[in-house]
Enzyme design. Sequence first.
Site, PDB file in Angstrom:
ATOM      1  CD  GLN A   9      -2.981  -1.111   2.235  1.00 27.32           C
ATOM      2  OE1 GLN A   9      -2.690  -1.661   3.289  1.00 27.32           O
ATOM      3  NE2 GLN A   9      -4.135  -0.499   2.063  1.00 27.32           N
ATOM      4  NE  ARG A  30      -0.412  -4.820  12.243  1.00 27.37           N
ATOM      5  CZ  ARG A  30      -1.361  -4.835  11.301  1.00 27.37           C
ATOM      6  NH1 ARG A  30      -2.004  -3.736  10.962  1.00 27.37           N
ATOM      7  NH2 ARG A  30      -1.693  -5.956  10.714  1.00 27.37           N
ATOM      8  CG  HIS A  61      -1.022  -6.036   5.299  1.00 28.87           C
ATOM      9  ND1 HIS A  61      -1.184  -5.385   6.510  1.00 28.87           N
ATOM     10  CD2 HIS A  61      -2.110  -5.703   4.561  1.00 28.87           C
ATOM     11  CE1 HIS A  61      -2.312  -4.685   6.486  1.00 28.87           C
ATOM     12  NE2 HIS A  61      -2.894  -4.856   5.313  1.00 28.87           N
ATOM     13  CG  ASN A 109      -3.539  -7.334   8.003  1.00 26.04           C
ATOM     14  OD1 ASN A 109      -3.756  -6.782   9.084  1.00 26.04           O
ATOM     15  ND2 ASN A 109      -4.235  -7.047   6.903  1.00 26.04           N
ATOM     16  CD  GLU A 110      -7.932  -6.882   7.930  1.00 26.49           C
ATOM     17  OE1 GLU A 110      -8.325  -6.965   6.751  1.00 26.49           O
ATOM     18  OE2 GLU A 110      -8.146  -5.886   8.629  1.00 26.49           O
ATOM     19  CG  ASN A 112      -6.545  -5.036  11.598  1.00 24.57           C
ATOM     20  OD1 ASN A 112      -5.816  -4.768  12.563  1.00 24.57           O
ATOM     21  ND2 ASN A 112      -6.073  -5.400  10.424  1.00 24.57           N
ATOM     22  CE1 TYR A 164      -9.886   0.616   9.209  1.00 20.91           C
ATOM     23  CE2 TYR A 164      -9.663  -1.767   9.378  1.00 20.91           C
ATOM     24  CZ  TYR A 164      -9.100  -0.512   9.189  1.00 20.91           C
ATOM     25  OH  TYR A 164      -7.750  -0.400   8.994  1.00 20.91           O
ATOM     26  CD  GLU A 217      -5.087  -2.659   9.426  1.00 20.01           C
ATOM     27  OE1 GLU A 217      -6.172  -2.416   8.835  1.00 20.01           O
ATOM     28  OE2 GLU A 217      -4.211  -3.411   8.964  1.00 20.01           O
ATOM     29  CD  GLU A 236      -8.430   0.565   1.644  1.00 20.34           C
ATOM     30  OE1 GLU A 236      -7.424   0.757   2.340  1.00 20.34           O
ATOM     31  OE2 GLU A 236      -9.161  -0.444   1.775  1.00 20.34           O
ATOM     32  CD1 TRP A 237      -6.620  -2.915   0.970  1.00 19.46           C
ATOM     33  CD2 TRP A 237      -5.016  -3.824  -0.300  1.00 19.46           C
ATOM     34  NE1 TRP A 237      -5.532  -3.200   1.782  1.00 19.46           N
ATOM     35  CE2 TRP A 237      -4.549  -3.758   1.028  1.00 19.46           C
ATOM     36  CE3 TRP A 237      -4.152  -4.359  -1.271  1.00 19.46           C
ATOM     37  CZ2 TRP A 237      -3.271  -4.200   1.417  1.00 19.46           C
ATOM     38  CZ3 TRP A 237      -2.883  -4.808  -0.886  1.00 19.46           C
ATOM     39  CH2 TRP A 237      -2.472  -4.725   0.434  1.00 19.46           C
TER      40      TRP A 237
HETATM   41  C1  FCB Z   1      -7.947  -3.472   6.364  1.00 22.21           C
HETATM   42  C2  FCB Z   1      -6.585  -3.746   5.787  1.00 22.21           C
HETATM   43  C3  FCB Z   1      -5.773  -2.505   5.522  1.00 22.21           C
HETATM   44  C4  FCB Z   1      -6.603  -1.360   5.015  1.00 22.21           C
HETATM   45  C5  FCB Z   1      -7.849  -1.170   5.849  1.00 22.21           C
HETATM   46  C6  FCB Z   1      -8.709  -0.021   5.434  1.00 22.21           C
HETATM   47  O1  FCB Z   1      -8.792  -4.529   6.052  1.00 22.21           O
HETATM   48  O2  FCB Z   1      -5.849  -4.565   6.660  1.00 22.21           O
HETATM   49  O3  FCB Z   1      -4.742  -2.843   4.657  1.00 22.21           O
HETATM   50  O4  FCB Z   1      -6.904  -1.530   3.684  1.00 22.21           O
HETATM   51  O5  FCB Z   1      -8.595  -2.353   5.880  1.00 22.21           O
END
Ligand code: FCB
Length: 455
Positions: free
Chosen positions: A17, A74, A118, A162-163, A297, A299, A358, A412-413
């Site tokens: 990223q 991180r 990641h 990660n995730e 993480n 959100y 996160e 952002e992916w």
């Molecule tokens: C998470 C990801 C991170 C970023 C956030 C917004 O799922 O780990 O890389 O894209 O979302």
Amino acid sequence: MDNKPTFLWGVATSSYQIEGAVAEDGRSPSIWDTFSATPGTVLRGATGAVACDHYHRMPEDVALMAELGIDVYRFSIAWPRVQPGGSGPVNPAGIAFYDRLVDELLANDITPWVTLYHWDLPQELEDAGGWPNRDTAYRFADYAGLTYDALGDRVQQWTTMNEPWCSAMLGYVVGAHAPGRQDARAGMRAVHHLLLGHGLASQVIREKAAAQDRLDGLEVGITLNLGVATPASDSAEDKAAARWEDGLSNRLYLDPLLRGEYPADIATKVAELGSPLPVQDGDLAVIAQPVDVLGINYYSSRLVRSTPVGDNGWPTPEAVDRDVERTAMGWEVTPEALTDLLLRLEREYPGPDWYITENGAAYDDQPDANGYVDDTDRTNYLRSHIDAALAARAQGVNLKGYFAWSLMDNFEWAFGYDRRFGIVRVDYETQQRTPKRSARYYADRIAAHKANEAG
Ligand code: FCB
């Protein structure tokens, strides 16, 4: 370790990223290079080829962190830089970047916190079957060992994955992330091999640390994306929908990692649907290595209701809109659920140190002529979520730290550069970094918390 603060404050990023420099110093392509180069995958055809050019601007970015007063950074390591192609010896020029980064952080009094994976899998390993292929887990452990050999003298915080939910579900089932496959069976195989890779890598790191008398202070763990799925009504169907969502996104990872078994309801159902978890004898013992740190993480959370089962037989709970603010991702702003989540984790899965690895939000930033963004929305988001996390801590949750996502705007992916999560703005034309209001807020909040703890 006398002066170690009891609560750590940090910022998080990830290699693909922010780094750019995708063809430099021997780095081989990752699945994200391939995926983003495929038309129709990423908004506006964006790629991480340049991103924030962090690879060339690393000292400047570390200086930014130092100004914020953070304790810990991180970041993730690009596997295809360190071990091009995903097998063979370490690439000296690739690992050298992380070597310099770690030294730069330490020189600035910032603790380095490494995430090994990641999402930037070497493309060669995807060509050999990717995460649905069991061998990828062993390749990952090999790479983890190489990386520990190079950085283990200075890095004590190691996050394996990660995730894994995103890697497996978005990458192999939904296809919205690299490698863009849509195959539920492959997805469930990926889940198991990601977890197996975590367990194998944890073993390697601990063995190496033990052999070098470095176990003291070593913290090995994994980061999961977790949330709360609340049934939209008291009906049995909606409750079952919420339980399924919780099972597929939370328990499918928490249970094997922290209890040494897959949740029976989910394991049975996915097997019935033709997508069994490919468990072999002894795997669960490997997966359930001691977890020093469980990163969360967080959100958003969802209110869900049941929908009729589709042709493929998979339950598909559907989100019900609540009358709350949403971020630019369309995600509901639900800080109270973070407190609930943390209380539940401590109650049902006690043991690890919990960290919010996160948390953050994308908003439609409007920079002024100087590039300054007065992001009261993001500031409020951070404030309410930090409050929610500390509220859980005050109620006894063993929460040890918080990381804002992200230090700066980045790739952002699937949304490319169209979603900005940074507390520092990046002007992608000039690569100029400008701290937003939220960065000032975060720095002040950290300073106030430290002053409070010291007093
Ligand atoms: C998470 C990801 C991170 C970023 C956030 C917004 O799922 O780990 O890389 O894209 O979302």
